[in-house]
Design a protein around this motif. Structure first.
Motif, mmCIF file in Angstrom:
data_model
loop_
_atom_site.group_PDB
_atom_site.id
_atom_site.type_symbol
_atom_site.label_atom_id
_atom_site.label_comp_id
_atom_site.label_asym_id
_atom_site.label_seq_id
_atom_site.Cartn_x
_atom_site.Cartn_y
_atom_site.Cartn_z
ATOM 1 N N ASP A 125 18.556 11.117 37.549
ATOM 2 C CA ASP A 125 17.748 12.155 37.246
ATOM 3 C C ASP A 125 16.288 12.005 37.412
ATOM 4 O OD1 ASP A 125 20.062 13.427 36.331
ATOM 5 O OD2 ASP A 125 19.704 13.314 34.076
ATOM 6 N N PHE A 126 15.478 12.982 37.560
ATOM 7 C CA PHE A 126 13.938 12.882 37.478
ATOM 8 C C PHE A 126 13.701 13.974 36.383
ATOM 9 C CE2 PHE A 126 9.687 12.393 37.863
ATOM 10 C CZ PHE A 126 9.486 11.139 38.490
ATOM 11 N N ALA A 127 12.950 13.453 35.235
ATOM 12 C CA ALA A 127 12.797 14.227 33.968
ATOM 13 C C ALA A 127 11.266 14.381 34.040
ATOM 14 C CB ALA A 127 13.368 13.768 32.880
ATOM 15 N N TRP A 128 10.649 15.490 33.487
ATOM 16 C CA TRP A 128 9.373 15.526 33.289
ATOM 17 C C TRP A 128 9.204 16.603 32.045
ATOM 18 C CZ3 TRP A 128 11.753 17.926 37.044
ATOM 19 C CH2 TRP A 128 11.532 19.238 37.450
ATOM 20 N N GLU A 129 7.909 16.231 31.323
ATOM 21 C CA GLU A 129 7.790 17.204 29.946
ATOM 22 C C GLU A 129 6.396 17.179 29.631
ATOM 23 O OE1 GLU A 129 8.963 15.377 26.244
ATOM 24 O OE2 GLU A 129 9.152 13.300 27.243
ATOM 25 N N ASN A 130 6.134 18.117 28.736
ATOM 26 C CA ASN A 130 4.848 18.184 28.167
ATOM 27 C C ASN A 130 5.021 18.324 26.595
ATOM 28 O OD1 ASN A 130 5.204 20.840 28.003
ATOM 29 N ND2 ASN A 130 3.547 21.611 29.248
ATOM 30 N N ASP A 131 3.887 18.882 25.952
ATOM 31 C CA ASP A 131 4.013 18.938 24.490
ATOM 32 C C ASP A 131 4.743 20.500 24.135
ATOM 33 O OD1 ASP A 131 1.898 20.234 25.763
ATOM 34 O OD2 ASP A 131 0.434 20.122 24.222
ATOM 35 N N LYS A 132 5.160 21.086 25.068
ATOM 36 C CA LYS A 132 5.627 22.303 24.987
ATOM 37 C C LYS A 132 7.013 22.622 25.353
ATOM 38 C CE LYS A 132 1.668 24.388 23.697
ATOM 39 N NZ LYS A 132 1.413 24.969 22.500
ATOM 40 N N ILE A 133 7.627 21.876 26.512
ATOM 41 C CA ILE A 133 8.810 22.008 27.194
ATOM 42 C C ILE A 133 9.278 21.068 28.009
ATOM 43 C CG2 ILE A 133 7.906 23.006 29.170
ATOM 44 C CD1 ILE A 133 11.024 24.481 27.390
ATOM 45 N N ALA A 134 10.465 20.861 28.304
ATOM 46 C CA ALA A 134 10.926 19.629 29.284
ATOM 47 C C ALA A 134 11.877 20.097 30.353
ATOM 48 C CB ALA A 134 11.497 18.345 28.254
ATOM 49 N N PHE A 135 11.666 19.312 31.433
ATOM 50 C CA PHE A 135 12.779 19.685 32.627
ATOM 51 C C PHE A 135 13.341 18.454 33.181
ATOM 52 C CE2 PHE A 135 8.958 22.626 32.159
ATOM 53 C CZ PHE A 135 9.582 23.740 32.248
ATOM 54 N N ARG A 136 14.339 18.682 34.015
ATOM 55 C CA ARG A 136 14.838 17.478 34.793
ATOM 56 C C ARG A 136 15.351 18.095 36.157
ATOM 57 N NH1 ARG A 136 20.608 15.117 32.554
ATOM 58 N NH2 ARG A 136 21.520 16.969 31.979
ATOM 59 N N THR A 137 15.616 17.349 37.056
ATOM 60 C CA THR A 137 16.350 17.592 38.188
ATOM 61 C C THR A 137 17.050 16.333 38.764
ATOM 62 O OG1 THR A 137 15.983 18.527 40.339
ATOM 63 C CG2 THR A 137 14.713 16.946 39.825
ATOM 64 N N TYR A 138 18.050 16.778 39.806
ATOM 65 C CA TYR A 138 18.917 15.674 39.915
ATOM 66 C C TYR A 138 19.099 14.961 41.242
ATOM 67 C CZ TYR A 138 20.868 18.742 36.176
ATOM 68 O OH TYR A 138 20.902 19.419 35.024
ATOM 69 N N GLY A 139 19.338 13.874 41.247
ATOM 70 C CA GLY A 139 19.287 12.887 42.293
ATOM 71 C C GLY A 139 20.673 12.670 42.930
ATOM 72 N N LYS A 140 20.669 11.704 43.886
ATOM 73 C CA LYS A 140 21.848 11.315 44.925
ATOM 74 C C LYS A 140 23.245 10.732 44.195
ATOM 75 C CE LYS A 140 21.575 11.669 48.833
ATOM 76 N NZ LYS A 140 21.764 12.726 49.826
ATOM 77 N N ALA A 141 22.790 10.197 43.144
ATOM 78 C CA ALA A 141 24.015 9.394 42.416
ATOM 79 C C ALA A 141 24.835 10.494 41.828
ATOM 80 C CB ALA A 141 23.352 8.291 41.325
ATOM 81 N N ILE A 142 24.398 11.641 41.664
ATOM 82 C CA ILE A 142 25.321 12.620 40.974
ATOM 83 C C ILE A 142 26.044 13.674 41.786
ATOM 84 C CG2 ILE A 142 23.575 14.628 40.700
ATOM 85 C CD1 ILE A 142 24.665 14.795 37.799
#
Length: 376
Positions: A125-142
């Motif tokens: 996974d690669f995940a990112w966030e701030n003080d309002k919301i968070a997100f992620r997207t997916y890598g090769k292993a999945i």
């Protein structure tokens, strides 16, 4: 006599000359009718150096000229050794100018309001966030597993604290443990605003990202790159690099994609938002480049708003069985920029479709009416 007068003037002006080398004044002008709250503003570092060449990067403060209080800041590198920008977070009322100055001093600790990281312990996974919301997207292993997904995922939150590390450590982030959760379903769609080539009226999904690079990591802006292997997009060989950044205080990430492809000078692409089977509220404003979606309420989990803002001309916006889609065009090896993100009613700030669509329209207007910065 002339020499004596010149020498005297030099010594009289010397303190002013030295003072000008040890301070810089900044003006941030808001010429629009929009209130700018929690805006992250980038100020070119070379411009600051030209006015304050003696600045010590480890010992300076940014001061509000009216309140005399410190302004939080970040030194942005964009993945390069040298500083590229000074980032500050400010409020600027409509039709006003905010005056700041930089001087020597010990800066107060800045609260971390953005964060991003590669998550090898959860299948790349690669995940990112701030003080309002968070997100992620997916890598090769999945890939080639029953968990594989193509689009951007949303992690809703109702805290201004960073939650990514805590949730991955707990492992049960599909349950609300008090600060939010992951109940968003992506599947084989573009999820919350991913982009893909759109060849012969078909979305040509890439595989998941293969390489990553963290360019900046807070406290006010986090930026990273995702690199994708070459794939066959309906007969066109395509490579992609996606540079994603998220500012403190924003519901939307900035996404800059660069596609490299053979033969053609341009290529149609699509930004998409997954649509639920139940009834939700949809906003399509082709002329403004705004797509908005207020999802159907998920029982006790609440309601997610999702939206994307395209900054390039939109050829068409439409809704099919699975997704809400906006088509635009990219040129070979030239970046295309758009914004995409989400909100959650249980966070208590945006609680219905009217407020969410107003937020998207306001954000779009801000892009068209940027704050003007001058340094002296």
């Amino acid at each position: 006599m002339k020499n004596i007068i010149c020498i005297s003037l030099f010594f009289l002006l010397l303190p002013l000359m030295l003072l000008s080398q040890n301070k810089a004044a900044i003006e941030i002008q808001n010429n629009s009718d929009l209130e700018r709250n929690e805006a992250v503003v980038a100020i070119n570092w070379q411009t600051i150096l030209s006015h304050y060449p003696q600045i010590d990067t480890s010992n300076f403060v940014v001061i509000n000229a009216e309140t005399k209080k410190q302004i939080p800041y970040q030194l942005e590198h964009k993945g390069l050794p040298k500083i590229q920008n000074l980032l500050i977070q400010v409020n600027v009322k409509a039709k006003t100018t905010l005056s700041l100055f930089i001087q020597k001093g010990k800066p107060n600790p800045v609260e971390v309001k953005t964060y991003a990281r590669y998550v090898p312990e959860r299948k790349d996974d690669f995940a990112w966030e701030n003080d309002k919301i968070a997100f992620r997207t997916y890598g090769k292993a999945i890939e080639n597993t029953n968990e594989d997904a193509y689009g951007f995922d949303v992690w809703v939150k109702r805290t201004d604290k960073m939650v990514i590390n805590e949730r991955y450590k707990l492992g049960n982030y599909h349950k609300d443990n008090g600060n939010g959760m992951d109940y968003y379903h992506v599947g084989h769609t573009l999820g919350a605003g991913n982009m893909a080539p759109f060849i012969k009226d078909t979305i040509r999904y890439s595989a998941n990202y293969h390489q990553w690079k963290l360019l900046d990591n807070g406290p006010l802006r986090s930026t990273f790159q995702l690199i994708y292997d070459t794939w066959n997009a309906g007969g066109i060989k395509v490579k992609a690099v996606k540079t994603i950044s998220l500012d403190a205080g924003s519901q939307l990430s900035r996404v800059e994609n660069k596609y490299t492809f053979d033969d053609n000078k341009s290529m149609p692409v699509v930004v998409g938002i997954i649509k639920r089977p139940e009834s939700g509220v949809i906003l399509l404003e082709e002329q403004k480049g705004i797509m908005g979606y207020w999802e159907p309420t998920a029982k006790e989990d609440g309601t997610t708003g999702v939206g994307s803002i395209l900054t390039t001309p939109v050829k068409n916006m439409f809704v099919n069985k699975e997704q809400i889609l906006g088509i635009t065009e990219v040129k070979n090896n030239e970046p295309i920029v758009y914004y995409t993100g989400a909100s959650w009613d249980k966070a208590g700030e945006i609680v219905n479709s009217v407020q969410w669509f107003e937020y998207l329209n306001h954000f779009s207007q801000e892009l068209k009416n940027p704050l003007l910065v001058s340094v002296r």
